[in-house]
Scaffold this motif. Sequence first.
Motif, mmCIF file in Angstrom:
data_model
loop_
_atom_site.group_PDB
_atom_site.id
_atom_site.type_symbol
_atom_site.label_atom_id
_atom_site.label_comp_id
_atom_site.label_asym_id
_atom_site.label_seq_id
_atom_site.Cartn_x
_atom_site.Cartn_y
_atom_site.Cartn_z
ATOM 1 N N TYR A 177 -33.085 85.591 24.000
ATOM 2 C CA TYR A 177 -32.094 85.334 22.958
ATOM 3 C C TYR A 177 -30.699 85.049 23.505
ATOM 4 C CZ TYR A 177 -35.568 86.869 19.601
ATOM 5 O OH TYR A 177 -36.689 86.979 18.842
ATOM 6 N N ARG A 178 -30.566 84.963 24.815
ATOM 7 C CA ARG A 178 -29.278 84.629 25.428
ATOM 8 C C ARG A 178 -28.189 85.600 24.974
ATOM 9 N NH1 ARG A 178 -30.782 78.588 26.172
ATOM 10 N NH2 ARG A 178 -33.010 78.991 26.170
ATOM 11 N N GLY B 134 -27.975 77.647 21.803
ATOM 12 C CA GLY B 134 -28.963 77.514 22.864
ATOM 13 C C GLY B 134 -30.225 78.290 22.552
ATOM 14 N N ALA B 135 -30.034 79.458 21.923
ATOM 15 C CA ALA B 135 -31.184 80.302 21.624
ATOM 16 C C ALA B 135 -31.980 79.801 20.432
ATOM 17 C CB ALA B 135 -30.709 81.735 21.355
ATOM 18 N N MET B 136 -31.447 78.809 19.729
ATOM 19 C CA MET B 136 -32.128 78.335 18.535
ATOM 20 C C MET B 136 -33.239 77.355 18.854
ATOM 21 S SD MET B 136 -30.666 79.795 15.942
ATOM 22 C CE MET B 136 -29.927 81.235 16.666
ATOM 23 N N GLY B 137 -33.297 76.873 20.070
ATOM 24 C CA GLY B 137 -34.269 75.839 20.407
ATOM 25 C C GLY B 137 -33.581 74.493 20.344
ATOM 26 N N ASP C 215 -34.000 71.146 21.402
ATOM 27 C CA ASP C 215 -34.410 69.787 21.055
ATOM 28 C C ASP C 215 -34.689 69.626 19.566
ATOM 29 O OD1 ASP C 215 -37.828 70.173 22.151
ATOM 30 O OD2 ASP C 215 -36.262 71.655 21.770
#
Lengths: 584, 357
Positions: free
Chosen positions: A420-421, A570-573, A575
């Motif tokens: 989860y960063r 970033g933790a959301m995915g 692409d």
Amino acid sequence: MSRGRMLVMLLVTMAIAFGSLGSSLAVGWTPKLGLDLQGGFAVTLKAPEGADAEVLEVAVEIMRRRIENLGSVQEPEISVQGSDRILVQLPGVQDRQRALEAVGTTGILSFRPVIDRNFISPAFTDGTLEPPEELQPDDTTTTTGTPDEVSGSTTTTVDGATTTGAPDDSTTTTGVTTTTTGVTTTTTGATTTTTGATTTTAAPGDSTTTTAAPGDSTTTTTTVPAPPPENIDPDTGITIEDSPDLEAAYLAAEDGFIYKVGPAFLTGADITGADAGFIGGSLGGGSGWVVDPTFTGPGGDKFRDATALLSTYSTADPRRSMAIVVDGVVNSAPQVADDVAAGEGLEPDEVFITIGSSENAQAEAEDLATILRYGALPTVFERERVESVSATLGDDSLRAGLIAGIGGLALVALALVLYYRVLGLVAVVGLAVFGSLLLLMITLLSRYQGTTLTLAGVTGVIVSVGITSDSYIVFFERIKEEHRRGKALRPSVDTGFKRAFHTIITADTVTFAGSILLWLLAIGPVKGFAVTLGVATVVDVLVAYFYTRPAVTLLVRTGFGEGGAISMRGAMGRDRHSVTEATA
Amino acid sequence: MSVLGTLYRGETGYDFVGRRRTFFVISGVLIAISIISLATRKLDGSVDFTGGTIVEAPNEAGVTIGEVRSALSAIGEGGARVQLVGDNDDLILVQTRALSVQHQDELVSAVAAIAGASVDDTNVDAVGPTFGAEITRRAVEALVIFLGVVALFITWRFEWKMAMAAMAALFHDLLITAGFYSVVGFEVTPSTVIAVLTILGYSLYDTVVVFDKIIENARELANKQTYGEIANLSMNQVLMRSINTSLTTLLPIGSLLFVGSYALGADTLREFALALFVGVAAGTYSSIFIATPLLTLWKEREPQWRRMERRAERRVPELLEQAAVASPARQDVAVEPRSPAASGAVPRPPRQRKKRR
């Protein structure tokens, strides 16, 4: 909620968690360790002559109950050793003398008149016993209650302020049936003053408190002094200590009634033993299991007088019953048989307590006989040995447990941060907050309730930290999901929290309800577990609301929200969000 | 796009409901093994439950607990409770389960030997259980009432079929854990009881989280999808959460297990951790693979959901077409050709989100 308030909430929560744990450690408060980790002291008790194996079992249970009453969760280990010894091991008890007294004497058995009987109202579960509505006392009568079940027998006085009169051994045939007339006839000021003793009752006004009542008329000032308030559990109105000379309110062992009982007719010293047996239909009462107590000479006389008094009540009246109380618990309350004429006393040689012929009757009869035999024992166990004992597991196990726990939690932290960063970082700090609060609560419970931490407890704490990380995972996955549905990050956090919190509350309520029930109903080590579980659940909810929510809400507004590999986005995915952005 | 990637984004389209038969068979086999083992081998209670033998010897040699324990391990009694009594540790107290006469003599001479005392100075006596019948009875009573109340709570909060499914999952976990104990032949100690209670709490908690999601989705999609689809969708949505949670729960337990296996004298720790490990794993598994498919099996028979299913069958080809066009990202999604209606991978039509309450 504004950003400023969020920040304050966050800082206050963290300050409370770390600060209070720090200060409790600074003053040297640490959780008390259980018998397996720390040792304690051991007492070997030799039972008096005449104690058989079953009686020893009863003694063990009564000792356990008493030790739990000293501080709710001490987790003693009590076992029968050989044929006539009891081995008691207690973790580092603070008041060793009281603990020794608790295990060194037998419980008092008494036969008492039943004054009133109430089913535990639902109010019992939330800690207060309110008098029935129609009998709500008014201002002048707040400290005493009225029995909700007023029998139709000879009403002699008008005394709204006091409860039913206490039968007194000396006034065997008269003046026992003082009843109240309820609230409709409110008392005068004079009454209140003459019955001053009754107004000292500290318990919530209800019919089961042990108010000492005047024998009959309102002018009497010779009242039995009310028991000191600390003798009564303020929540339930149940008398804590068993003193045969005083009126009291006791909980029944089986049927869920609270009995209000008068001073004892006779005690364990008045009986010599008891047997259970089966009798055929010769006595007119059909066949069934009975208990046949044997009395001493004076004991038999007391019993005859007592039953002569009880038989004056009608069969529908609870006062026709005699409560058998052992160590503050009503074991049973048999009624004087309906074919006994009013005023007629039972001959001690011919007394049978009929249990019945149902499936459990044999077991019940045997249990009662054992209780009576136990009560007939002299009241002191001989202390053979009192010594300190070492832990059963010792330092190496505790150390291994702690190393393993810390290692495991470090892995959890690593996994959360990797996955989860920056949110994972929030979770790791949150777990530290949770751990601090949990440790603090356990320390406080151990200080004030005598809770001890066994190895199982220590591992339970470690595991609960792992389980608590679920609250974060549910929340974070929720944010991801909202975000994927096309919401921007900030609203995702807000809705995400609302929904996740809803889930957390529901799931935690289930666990919390379970821990409360276990705590109420179970005894021994299971009770200790229930405390840890319940505390962990409450702390989990508090931390979610007062730490996690402000932390994440603030985080999303900082630079950590949007940019960089460690960011929330970033933790959301990565692409995927280009697509969601387009559809949003 | 990798499997991990889809997992990460919660876009898996694994058909849990459609494969429920497989899961039921797996669990059925495990439960059958457990029951057979429990019936034939029974559970092995420690001295705390059954009582046994107590040996007291004067500690002439001044040995430590660790030394006594390793001497006992040599004769196969490593699980015994060992204590030193007195301020100067001048007495050794050993409690074991009831032993055969021969083995008991062996134990006595082993204790006497390590203590440096003569066998004549060593006392042997019977000892009763500390975790007696009363504690067990009260614990079982508490448990039954606890389950009753939890079932009522779930009924009130969700619905009674969910309560039943959650209870089924719970018994599944308890049976498998107990069966594991019986198969492996571990001693059941009071710590084990605590471990089992922890599992119970965890299993319920986990199931409630999954059901909460189903309830939410069912409210939103009641007129659009079948119950099987909703359940599948919900489970795919919570799959990542389930995996992560079991990971964070199993990590500390695994660490206890690992350290417990290698540290000296930490037998208790190891067995406790193993019970927890098995139980928590079963708990996670059952919430997804047992509780929900069971629930779906049951809910699908309700007329309301039956109607939905018939409607969905008519709609499927059209939706599949849409899926292929509108969502290229979903190319790896598993769509069961035989029963596409049961898959959760049906694309969600764009919709206004309802504000809840």
